[in-house]
Enzyme design. Structure first.
Site, PDB file in Angstrom:
ATOM      1  N   GLU A 275      -4.039 -13.905   8.872  1.00  0.00           N
ATOM      2  CA  GLU A 275      -3.552 -13.404   7.581  1.00  0.00           C
ATOM      3  C   GLU A 275      -2.819 -12.083   7.720  1.00  0.00           C
ATOM      4  O   GLU A 275      -3.183 -11.084   7.090  1.00  0.00           O
ATOM      5  CB  GLU A 275      -4.748 -13.207   6.626  1.00  0.00           C
ATOM      6  N   PRO A 276      -1.780 -12.014   8.553  1.00  0.00           N
ATOM      7  CA  PRO A 276      -1.105 -10.731   8.730  1.00  0.00           C
ATOM      8  C   PRO A 276      -0.273 -10.354   7.505  1.00  0.00           C
ATOM      9  O   PRO A 276       0.352 -11.218   6.875  1.00  0.00           O
ATOM     10  CB  PRO A 276      -0.193 -10.969   9.935  1.00  0.00           C
ATOM     11  N   CYS A 345       4.280  15.103 -12.133  1.00  0.00           N
ATOM     12  CA  CYS A 345       3.486  16.314 -12.351  1.00  0.00           C
ATOM     13  C   CYS A 345       2.081  16.167 -11.779  1.00  0.00           C
ATOM     14  O   CYS A 345       1.111  15.940 -12.498  1.00  0.00           O
ATOM     15  CB  CYS A 345       3.440  16.633 -13.835  1.00  0.00           C
ATOM     16  N   GLU A 346       1.978  16.255 -10.469  1.00  0.00           N
ATOM     17  CA  GLU A 346       0.712  16.172  -9.718  1.00  0.00           C
ATOM     18  C   GLU A 346       0.994  16.862  -8.394  1.00  0.00           C
ATOM     19  O   GLU A 346       2.013  16.591  -7.782  1.00  0.00           O
ATOM     20  CB  GLU A 346       0.370  14.716  -9.348  1.00  0.00           C
ATOM     21  N   TYR A 373       2.852  -2.510   1.260  1.00  0.00           N
ATOM     22  CA  TYR A 373       2.083  -1.584   0.422  1.00  0.00           C
ATOM     23  C   TYR A 373       2.973  -0.474  -0.135  1.00  0.00           C
ATOM     24  O   TYR A 373       2.558   0.669  -0.257  1.00  0.00           O
ATOM     25  CB  TYR A 373       0.875  -1.026   1.204  1.00  0.00           C
TER      26      TYR A 373
HETATM   27  C1  LIG Z   1      -5.214  -7.069   2.838  1.00  0.00           C
HETATM   28  C2  LIG Z   1      -5.720  -8.264   3.510  1.00  0.00           C
HETATM   29  C3  LIG Z   1      -5.005  -8.818   4.580  1.00  0.00           C
HETATM   30  C4  LIG Z   1      -3.768  -8.222   5.157  1.00  0.00           C
HETATM   31  O1  LIG Z   1      -4.019  -7.028   5.849  1.00  0.00           O
HETATM   32  P1  LIG Z   1      -2.872  -6.342   6.699  1.00  0.00           P
HETATM   33  O2  LIG Z   1      -3.538  -5.133   7.235  1.00  0.00           O
HETATM   34  O3  LIG Z   1      -1.760  -6.020   5.772  1.00  0.00           O
HETATM   35  O4  LIG Z   1      -2.476  -7.291   7.776  1.00  0.00           O
HETATM   36  C5  LIG Z   1      -5.480 -10.002   5.126  1.00  0.00           C
HETATM   37  N1  LIG Z   1      -6.618 -10.599   4.654  1.00  0.00           N
HETATM   38  C6  LIG Z   1      -7.330 -10.064   3.635  1.00  0.00           C
HETATM   39  C7  LIG Z   1      -8.558 -10.763   3.173  1.00  0.00           C
HETATM   40  C8  LIG Z   1      -6.915  -8.894   3.040  1.00  0.00           C
HETATM   41  O5  LIG Z   1      -7.623  -8.371   2.043  1.00  0.00           O
END
Ligand SMILES: *Cc1c(COP(=O)(O)O)cnc(C)c1O
Length: 424
Positions: A275-276, A345-346, A373
């Site tokens: 899940e990158p 304004c922070e 992000y």
């Molecule tokens: C955020 C997240 C990711 C991705 O993370 P990266 O650091 O952007 O690769 C993968 N799996 C889950 C469950 C997440 O919450």
């Protein structure tokens, strides 16, 4: 040319000078490189070449429909954390059968949508959530594909806000409870236990915690197999870091080959999902902003730019260092040390501190590695419209999110009649 690089004196997005983009669309804005995005995705695909791998791009890091659509075209799957993200994936032409649903608080509506769409797996993070999925699956008369997201109690060695694999974290099911819960799930007709999922954090810069987590899920898979509960695949999560400053994260191909080697050493021939997010999208984007004023405060110089924390939150939220470069390399001005700050304004509204820069009022600067992000975390704080997003591919340019208007920002608000009434 590919990605973001200088051609002569000017920083380009692929073949287009960023000065042209700023002139056409104004600043602040996000600019993405299609070539960088796709080559990062392909690096994962090629890295796992011989193995059966599903790359589930983590939608939350950049969920623009065009980005999702580009990745879907390459054959990517997706990792989602809300029903909204699922709708984005479907709208972008993504394949629900290659989509996994993570997150600690899935609502009944979200589970229903996921089951009706036919997703690959609901990655469950608690027994209460398992019970909720059973309830919804029964109501729909369907069989829910599930994985348990286990928490291996491993320190990902990253910023505390993005570390998720420690026992005290809100994420995942404690590893020692996993077998018992799998057993419980395995007996339910309305559930199909398809995998084991793990995700220990983000911006991880060494292989050790990733491989430790993999060892632990292989152990668990073997135990389940022995107990007559075979699963189909291991989902190793995301988390591979990138170089923002002087970090030295593993290259994508190194990440893949170390995972393959460990799987082979353990004689594990299960399918793999990953899940990158950041490692695919971060280097594919920059945040482009204009220097509005230069202020020479007593102790340091301050460059006030038109982009702010509402556009790019990482610096203040995670204390993150992001590289800032001038779009025009040599403009004849002298180098000085600047704090680069926004107009919000922070005092927390900064993009970078103590940066040596050659800049003047009116110059463009780019914050690098802002493709993940970045835009997704933007808000309307200080009633600032969210920035437009633009994607470049070679000499082709497309706007993929328009700049928000003030009317759009105010659209959902209304003033009750009583406040219009003079006598109130
Ligand atoms: C955020 C997240 C990711 C991705 O993370 P990266 O650091 O952007 O690769 C993968 N799996 C889950 C469950 C997440 O919450």
């Amino acid at each position: 040319m590919y990605g973001f690089s200088y051609d002569g004196n000017l920083l380009h997005a692929e073949e287009i000078p960023l000065t042209d983009i700023a002139e056409r669309f104004g600043t602040p804005c996000y600019v993405y490189s299609h070539t960088t995005l796709s080559s990062n995705w392909r690096a994962f695909k090629n890295g796992f070449a011989q193995r059966d791998v599903t790359i589930c791009y983590s939608v939350k890091c950049n969920s623009n429909l065009a980005i999702l659509s580009a990745l879907a075209k390459l054959g990517s799957g997706f990792d989602i954390v809300s029903g909204g993200e699922l709708q984005r994936v479907l709208k972008a032409g993504g394949n629900p059968r290659q989509t996994v649903f993570s997150g600690v608080g899935k609502s009944e509506d979200e589970i229903r949508l996921a089951l009706k769409s036919g997703i690959l797996s609901l990655n469950l993070e608690s027994e209460a959530e398992l019970a909720r999925v059973q309830k919804v699956a029964r109501e729909l008369n369907s069989v829910a594909p599930i994985s348990l997201r286990v928490n291996p109690d491993i320190d990902a060695v990253t910023h505390p806000h993005i570390s998720t694999g420690l026992r005290e974290s809100k994420f995942g099911i404690p590893i020692e409870d996993a077998v018992r819960i799998y057993r419980q799930a395995f007996t339910q007709d309305c559930l199909r236990t398809v995998g084991i999922a793990v995700h220990i954090g983000s911006q991880i810069t060494s292989m050790a915690p990733i491989l430790n987590a993999l060892e632990i899920v292989i152990d668990l898979a073997e135990e389940l197999q022995k107990d007559g509960m075979p699963i189909e695949y291991l989902d190793l999560g995301g988390g591979l870091g990138i170089q923002y400053q002087d970090e030295q994260p593993p290259e994508i191909n190194e990440y893949c080959s170390e995972i393959i080697q460990l799987l082979e050493r353990r004689n594990c021939d299960l399918k793999i999902a990953i899940e990158p997010g950041r490692a695919i999208a971060a280097s594919a984007g920059i945040f482009l902003t204009t220097v509005e004023f230069i202020k020479n405060a007593e102790t340091k110089n301050i460059a006030i730019v038109d982009g702010a924390m509402n556009d790019l939150l990482r610096p203040v939220l995670y204390d993150a260092w992001m590289e800032i470069v001038p779009v025009e390399l040599d403009n004849g001005s002298d180098e000085a040390i600047y704090d680069v700050v926004g107009p919000v304004c922070e005092s927390g509204d900064f993009l970078g501190k103590d940066r040596p820069l050659t800049i003047r009022q009116g110059d463009l600067v780019a914050v690098l590695n802002a493709g993940a992000y970045g835009a997704v975390m933007s808000s309307n704080y200080n009633t600032r419209p969210r920035s437009p997003e633009i994607i470049v591919s070679g000499d082709r340019l497309d706007i993929i999110r328009a700049r928000e208007s003030i009317d759009q920002m105010l659209e959902l608000e209304s003033i009750p009649e009583i406040y219009r009434n003079q006598s109130f």
